[in-house]
Design an enzyme around this catalytic site. Structure first.
Site, PDB file in Angstrom:
ATOM      1  N   PHE A   1       0.798  -1.227   0.000  1.00  0.00           N
ATOM      2  CA  PHE A   1       0.000   0.000   0.000  1.00  0.00           C
ATOM      3  C   PHE A   1       0.837   1.287   0.000  1.00  0.00           C
ATOM      4  O   PHE A   1       0.469   2.284   0.647  1.00  0.00           O
ATOM      5  CB  PHE A   1      -0.974   0.008   1.199  1.00  0.00           C
ATOM      6  N   CYS A   2       1.956   1.281  -0.704  1.00  0.00           N
ATOM      7  CA  CYS A   2       2.821   2.473  -0.777  1.00  0.00           C
ATOM      8  C   CYS A   2       3.180   2.988   0.617  1.00  0.00           C
ATOM      9  O   CYS A   2       3.333   4.199   0.830  1.00  0.00           O
ATOM     10  CB  CYS A   2       2.174   3.584  -1.605  1.00  0.00           C
TER      11      CYS A   2
END
Ligand code: PLP
Length: 453
Positions: A375-376
């Site tokens: 998720f970055c």
């Protein structure tokens, strides 16, 4: 169980109308089902109201700040009104600037480019990469992941107290985590920053779609957000806040619109006088539809009322968390613990499952769209998954190096447009998948986990 039981006020029963509610998708197991969009944290569906506003405006679309024609003037008015609407939505101070950007990432990169020379930046390692990475030329202190809001404030206080007392400093903090959904103590962090002579920028990408954000009340210096997470997927974002650093900085992009006057020098070069206003950082033809859509979303959320939206979302959060808690194999990822206030963003791992495999089965067998991965926010997810046993499964975890643990998770996220059927289907699907296993076999193709059929 439905949201609309007798114990729940009817006002919170209805999701806001969004596009895509009637879209059906094929199931790999046969048949079709209404798509359950449970990836709001990546991009939320467009509000019907936003879409209708944009459609109504589209025939009147014209160039902004350029033309003498009626539609150019109309578009310019709408663009500048959108700026005022966003300023009102964020409860900005009278002298704050609202700069239209492409996204939160763009907004934070703009601020990074506007830092005074020698500015020190303090950022928690738990941040989304959009908050973690733009400060390349600044002196950055990465703060360890705190395990409670109080520890976050204390960690920041210590770091700021240890800095050399001269020069400017900036703290960058998220309002709501895109991994755990947990709310960060923004007001307290802002007070701590200011007490030590630092400024603070709030990454409200995940907060603003779920909670009212008041620049004044939180006493943050800037706030950044993205339209596509706020039900306005037309490529716009915002950086709003203090004008001084922005006014003194070189324009983010050099070009028309940002320049007030350009003259040829005797030596052959050019002299440029840049605007002092938000236009300084908005060179080129602005995204008027995006700005208009973003303002429309701000109005729609304000009119719906955050009290109602929050109440409904909290109910949905309760349903998902209770459903996941009934499955012992599921571990929900959390930094601050079960009681922490949160928005509708929940990440988890399932014992014995590769998260990519699990997310693929939710999609292929139930028509549910979630996300799997890091998720970055790689450092945060790795911290949360630390010590997690390697999960077996047919699908290799995307991006995992050979021999590395399968360090990824599943994320489910929802918001104002989510019907309760979607979360009920999700909870039932998790229960069934863990109990019965996937109906199909899966394999990795082009880095994605897909049914082997
Ligand atoms: N900050 C947070 C907390 C996010 O969740 C995201 C996107 O997921 C961003 C920043 C970056 O947003 P954008 O991709 O719209 O620039």
């Amino acid at each position: 169980m439905s949201v609309c039981t007798a114990a729940v006020a009817p006002a919170i029963c209805a999701p806001l109308p969004v596009l895509g509610g009637d879209v059906t998708v094929p199931l790999a197991t046969g048949g079709e089902v209404a798509y359950a969009a449970l990836d709001y944290a990546a991009s939320a569906p467009a509000l019907r109201r936003v879409w209708d506003d944009v459609a109504a405006y589209a025939p009147y679309y014209g160039s902004v700040h350029r033309g003498a024609g009626h539609l150019s003037q109309l578009s310019t008015d709408l663009f500048e009104n959108a700026r005022r609407t966003v300023a009102g939505f964020l409860d900005c101070r009278a002298d704050d600037q609202v700069v239209f950007t492409r996204s939160t990432t763009d907004s934070l990169n703009l601020l990074a480019a506007a830092l005074p020379a020698g500015c020190q930046v303090f950022v928690f390692e738990t941040e989304h990469h959009a908050s973690l990475l733009p400060w390349r030329d600044a002196r950055v202190t990465f703060l360890d992941a705190p395990r409670s809001p109080r520890q976050a404030v204390e960690t920041l206080r210590r770091a700021l107290a240890a800095r050399a007392p001269h020069g400017s400093a900036l703290v960058c903090v998220t309002g709501a985590s895109n991994v755990t959904g947990e709310l960060w103590p923004v007001r307290e962090l802002a007070a701590t920053a200011h007490a030590h002579g630092a400024r603070i920028v709030l990454d409200a990408a995940q907060l603003a779609p779920h909670h009212p954000v008041s620049v004044r009340d939180l006493d943050v210096d800037w706030v950044a957000l993205s339209g596509h997470k706020l039900y306005a997927p037309f490529g716009s974002g915002v950086l709003a806040g203090r004008a001084d650093w922005l006014r003194e900085a070189e324009p983010y992009l050099a070009g028309g619109g940002a320049s007030r006057r350009v003259t040829r020098r005797a030596d052959g070069g050019v002299d440029v006088e840049w605007h002092d206003s938000a236009a300084r950082h908005e060179a080129g033809s602005p995204n008027v539809i995006g700005a208009y859509a973003l303002a429309s979303a701000c109005e729609a959320l304000t009119e719906a009322g955050f009290d109602t939206l929050v109440a409904r979302e909290q109910y949905l959060i309760g349903r998902v968390r209770a459903g996941l808690a009934e499955v012992p194999e599921v571990r929900v990822l959390s930094l601050f613990g079960d009681d922490a206030p949160r928005v509708g963003v929940i990440s988890f791992v399932v014992e014995g499952w590769n998260s990519s495999h699990f997310a693929a089965a939710l999609s292929a067998e139930y028509g549910i769209g979630v996300r799997d991965g890091l998720f970055c926010a790689h450092p945060l997810v790795r911290t949360l998954l630390g010590g997690e046993p390697r999960t077996p499964g047919e699908c290799a975890a995307p991006g995992a190096a050979p021999g590395e643990r399968s360090l990824n998770a599943v994320r489910v996220s929802f918001g104002a447009g989510t019907p309760d059927e979607h979360v009920e289907r999700f909870v039932g699907a998790v229960r069934e998948l863990v109990r019965d296993g996937a109906k199909l076999r899966y394999r990795t193709r082009d880095g994605r986990c897909v049914p082997a059929v």
